[in-house]
Write a protein that holds these residues in place. Sequence first.
Motif, PDB file in Angstrom:
ATOM      1  N   VAL A   1       6.672  -2.249   6.407  1.00  0.00           N
ATOM      2  CA  VAL A   1       5.411  -2.204   5.656  1.00  0.00           C
ATOM      3  C   VAL A   1       5.032  -3.582   5.117  1.00  0.00           C
ATOM      4  O   VAL A   1       5.839  -4.256   4.471  1.00  0.00           O
ATOM      5  N   ALA A   2       3.786  -3.986   5.405  1.00  0.00           N
ATOM      6  CA  ALA A   2       3.223  -5.225   4.868  1.00  0.00           C
ATOM      7  C   ALA A   2       1.937  -4.867   4.145  1.00  0.00           C
ATOM      8  O   ALA A   2       1.149  -4.043   4.630  1.00  0.00           O
ATOM      9  N   VAL A   3       1.703  -5.472   2.985  1.00  0.00           N
ATOM     10  CA  VAL A   3       0.548  -5.132   2.147  1.00  0.00           C
ATOM     11  C   VAL A   3      -0.206  -6.410   1.772  1.00  0.00           C
ATOM     12  O   VAL A   3       0.407  -7.462   1.539  1.00  0.00           O
ATOM     13  N   SER A   4      -1.532  -6.307   1.721  1.00  0.00           N
ATOM     14  CA  SER A   4      -2.347  -7.428   1.249  1.00  0.00           C
ATOM     15  C   SER A   4      -3.305  -6.942   0.172  1.00  0.00           C
ATOM     16  O   SER A   4      -3.735  -5.782   0.179  1.00  0.00           O
ATOM     17  N   VAL A   5      -3.639  -7.833  -0.753  1.00  0.00           N
ATOM     18  CA  VAL A   5      -4.585  -7.543  -1.827  1.00  0.00           C
ATOM     19  C   VAL A   5      -5.639  -8.646  -1.826  1.00  0.00           C
ATOM     20  O   VAL A   5      -5.310  -9.817  -1.994  1.00  0.00           O
ATOM     21  N   GLY A   6      -6.889  -8.259  -1.595  1.00  0.00           N
ATOM     22  CA  GLY A   6      -7.951  -9.256  -1.526  1.00  0.00           C
ATOM     23  C   GLY A   6      -7.735 -10.266  -0.418  1.00  0.00           C
ATOM     24  O   GLY A   6      -8.115 -11.428  -0.563  1.00  0.00           O
ATOM     25  N   GLY A   7      -7.101  -9.843   0.673  1.00  0.00           N
ATOM     26  CA  GLY A   7      -6.850 -10.730   1.799  1.00  0.00           C
ATOM     27  C   GLY A   7      -5.613 -11.599   1.666  1.00  0.00           C
ATOM     28  O   GLY A   7      -5.296 -12.375   2.569  1.00  0.00           O
ATOM     29  N   VAL A   8      -4.898 -11.481   0.547  1.00  0.00           N
ATOM     30  CA  VAL A   8      -3.693 -12.284   0.309  1.00  0.00           C
ATOM     31  C   VAL A   8      -2.452 -11.409   0.467  1.00  0.00           C
ATOM     32  O   VAL A   8      -2.373 -10.325  -0.126  1.00  0.00           O
ATOM     33  N   LEU A   9      -1.515 -11.869   1.269  1.00  0.00           N
ATOM     34  CA  LEU A   9      -0.291 -11.094   1.509  1.00  0.00           C
ATOM     35  C   LEU A   9       0.480 -10.884   0.215  1.00  0.00           C
ATOM     36  O   LEU A   9       0.747 -11.823  -0.531  1.00  0.00           O
TER      37      LEU A   9
ATOM     38  N   ASP B   1       6.240  -7.634  -5.242  1.00  0.00           N
ATOM     39  CA  ASP B   1       4.993  -7.248  -5.911  1.00  0.00           C
ATOM     40  C   ASP B   1       4.789  -5.742  -5.967  1.00  0.00           C
ATOM     41  O   ASP B   1       3.989  -5.250  -6.771  1.00  0.00           O
ATOM     42  N   PHE B   2       5.482  -5.013  -5.108  1.00  0.00           N
ATOM     43  CA  PHE B   2       5.284  -3.568  -5.034  1.00  0.00           C
ATOM     44  C   PHE B   2       6.566  -2.878  -4.614  1.00  0.00           C
ATOM     45  O   PHE B   2       7.486  -3.502  -4.060  1.00  0.00           O
ATOM     46  N   ALA B   3       6.613  -1.576  -4.873  1.00  0.00           N
ATOM     47  CA  ALA B   3       7.720  -0.733  -4.424  1.00  0.00           C
ATOM     48  C   ALA B   3       7.159   0.281  -3.429  1.00  0.00           C
ATOM     49  O   ALA B   3       6.045   0.777  -3.604  1.00  0.00           O
ATOM     50  N   LEU B   4       7.914   0.563  -2.401  1.00  0.00           N
ATOM     51  CA  LEU B   4       7.499   1.531  -1.384  1.00  0.00           C
ATOM     52  C   LEU B   4       8.416   2.742  -1.420  1.00  0.00           C
ATOM     53  O   LEU B   4       9.640   2.607  -1.389  1.00  0.00           O
ATOM     54  N   ASP B   5       7.819   3.933  -1.476  1.00  0.00           N
ATOM     55  CA  ASP B   5       8.587   5.167  -1.339  1.00  0.00           C
ATOM     56  C   ASP B   5       8.508   5.595   0.122  1.00  0.00           C
ATOM     57  O   ASP B   5       7.469   6.075   0.576  1.00  0.00           O
ATOM     58  N   VAL B   6       9.591   5.413   0.865  1.00  0.00           N
ATOM     59  CA  VAL B   6       9.572   5.716   2.301  1.00  0.00           C
ATOM     60  C   VAL B   6       9.584   7.214   2.573  1.00  0.00           C
ATOM     61  O   VAL B   6       9.428   7.637   3.713  1.00  0.00           O
ATOM     62  N   THR B   7       9.774   8.034   1.525  1.00  0.00           N
ATOM     63  CA  THR B   7       9.763   9.490   1.717  1.00  0.00           C
ATOM     64  C   THR B   7       8.381  10.101   1.496  1.00  0.00           C
ATOM     65  O   THR B   7       8.154  11.259   1.829  1.00  0.00           O
ATOM     66  N   THR B   8       7.448   9.313   0.915  1.00  0.00           N
ATOM     67  CA  THR B   8       6.090   9.820   0.667  1.00  0.00           C
ATOM     68  C   THR B   8       4.999   8.907   1.202  1.00  0.00           C
ATOM     69  O   THR B   8       3.855   9.326   1.343  1.00  0.00           O
TER      70      THR B   8
ATOM     71  N   PRO C   1       3.585  -3.738 -12.765  1.00  0.00           N
ATOM     72  CA  PRO C   1       2.514  -3.917 -13.756  1.00  0.00           C
ATOM     73  C   PRO C   1       1.795  -5.267 -13.679  1.00  0.00           C
ATOM     74  O   PRO C   1       0.563  -5.333 -13.822  1.00  0.00           O
ATOM     75  N   ALA C   2       2.535  -6.345 -13.413  1.00  0.00           N
ATOM     76  CA  ALA C   2       1.921  -7.677 -13.381  1.00  0.00           C
ATOM     77  C   ALA C   2       1.093  -7.923 -12.124  1.00  0.00           C
ATOM     78  O   ALA C   2       0.339  -8.903 -12.060  1.00  0.00           O
ATOM     79  N   LYS C   3       1.224  -7.028 -11.130  1.00  0.00           N
ATOM     80  CA  LYS C   3       0.531  -7.231  -9.853  1.00  0.00           C
ATOM     81  C   LYS C   3      -0.449  -6.104  -9.524  1.00  0.00           C
ATOM     82  O   LYS C   3      -0.862  -5.966  -8.370  1.00  0.00           O
ATOM     83  N   ILE C   4      -0.832  -5.299 -10.495  1.00  0.00           N
ATOM     84  CA  ILE C   4      -1.811  -4.235 -10.239  1.00  0.00           C
ATOM     85  C   ILE C   4      -3.114  -4.865  -9.737  1.00  0.00           C
ATOM     86  O   ILE C   4      -3.619  -5.819 -10.345  1.00  0.00           O
ATOM     87  N   PRO C   5      -3.656  -4.386  -8.618  1.00  0.00           N
ATOM     88  CA  PRO C   5      -4.847  -5.003  -8.026  1.00  0.00           C
ATOM     89  C   PRO C   5      -6.040  -5.025  -8.988  1.00  0.00           C
ATOM     90  O   PRO C   5      -6.314  -4.039  -9.685  1.00  0.00           O
ATOM     91  N   ALA C   6      -6.726  -6.153  -9.011  1.00  0.00           N
ATOM     92  CA  ALA C   6      -7.894  -6.316  -9.873  1.00  0.00           C
ATOM     93  C   ALA C   6      -9.050  -5.466  -9.378  1.00  0.00           C
ATOM     94  O   ALA C   6      -9.084  -5.028  -8.221  1.00  0.00           O
ATOM     95  N   SER C   7      -9.994  -5.207 -10.247  1.00  0.00           N
ATOM     96  CA  SER C   7     -11.161  -4.403  -9.893  1.00  0.00           C
ATOM     97  C   SER C   7     -11.904  -5.020  -8.713  1.00  0.00           C
ATOM     98  O   SER C   7     -12.202  -6.213  -8.702  1.00  0.00           O
ATOM     99  N   GLY C   8     -12.164  -4.192  -7.705  1.00  0.00           N
ATOM    100  CA  GLY C   8     -12.893  -4.630  -6.525  1.00  0.00           C
ATOM    101  C   GLY C   8     -12.044  -5.230  -5.433  1.00  0.00           C
ATOM    102  O   GLY C   8     -12.549  -5.480  -4.326  1.00  0.00           O
ATOM    103  N   ALA C   9     -10.764  -5.461  -5.683  1.00  0.00           N
ATOM    104  CA  ALA C   9      -9.887  -6.056  -4.669  1.00  0.00           C
ATOM    105  C   ALA C   9      -9.560  -5.033  -3.587  1.00  0.00           C
ATOM    106  O   ALA C   9      -9.167  -3.900  -3.884  1.00  0.00           O
ATOM    107  N   ALA C  10      -9.704  -5.418  -2.335  1.00  0.00           N
ATOM    108  CA  ALA C  10      -9.392  -4.526  -1.214  1.00  0.00           C
ATOM    109  C   ALA C  10      -7.895  -4.523  -0.962  1.00  0.00           C
ATOM    110  O   ALA C  10      -7.280  -5.587  -0.818  1.00  0.00           O
ATOM    111  N   ILE C  11      -7.319  -3.335  -0.920  1.00  0.00           N
ATOM    112  CA  ILE C  11      -5.884  -3.204  -0.631  1.00  0.00           C
ATOM    113  C   ILE C  11      -5.756  -2.704   0.801  1.00  0.00           C
ATOM    114  O   ILE C  11      -6.323  -1.675   1.167  1.00  0.00           O
ATOM    115  N   ARG C  12      -5.012  -3.451   1.592  1.00  0.00           N
ATOM    116  CA  ARG C  12      -4.808  -3.097   2.991  1.00  0.00           C
ATOM    117  C   ARG C  12      -3.313  -3.119   3.297  1.00  0.00           C
ATOM    118  O   ARG C  12      -2.521  -3.755   2.572  1.00  0.00           O
TER     119      ARG C  12
END
Length: 213
Positions: free
Chosen positions: A137-145, A150-157, A164-175
């Motif tokens: 799994v690879a994740v980007s926020v606002g086009g930045v890897l 920065d995040f935790a992944l639950d592979v069972t769900t 908390p320090a990396k919660i995406p800002a308002s309007g940021a696209a999460i991909r």
Amino acid sequence: MATGFHEVRFPLRLALGTSGGPVRRTDIVSLSNGRENRNRRWRDARRHYDAGSGIRSIADLYAVLEFFEARAGQLHGFRFRDPVDFKSCPPGGTVNANDQGIGTGDGVTATFQLIKTYGDTGGASIREIAKPVAGSVAVSVGGVLAGPGDFALDVTTGRVTFIPAKIPASGAAIRAGCEFDVPVRFDTDRIDIDLAQFQAGRIPSIPLVEIKP
């Protein structure tokens, strides 16, 4: 024994030779004027497979029998790799963090579900990815890897939760991009084996059906 889900994968070498794919349920009513009314009974497709077509030897057959017994037949679900559709990108592509849009930040929401969208100019269908493959799994926020811390992944769900320090800002696209398995169970409590017929080319039918774990 309680019903459960075992976080183990059906033998990969056998999955690569299976047949099957998505199934949808549509009600169709023919009207007197020749037109049709069509209604989608299921919101999501449900995938069905036949693992029997992947068996090429007695050793393969035994591997399925052992796996079947460990799951107690239909009782426990397990992971299955679809031989065609197992990545957030097309089969020949390389997974990357911009493959699929999974949400838009609001400055508060920390958890996002992995999804895959199938679409064209005529329409689209969204599939929830509940069984991502660990380490893929690879994740980007606002086009930045996003970094691995920065995040935790639950592979069972399939849920991605930002710290908390990396919660995406308002309007940021999460991909996100990933490889994933399909949660399935055996769709039978019986596997018939006729070795004489098997040696002559007859392959047992071993049906699998997608489940919601």
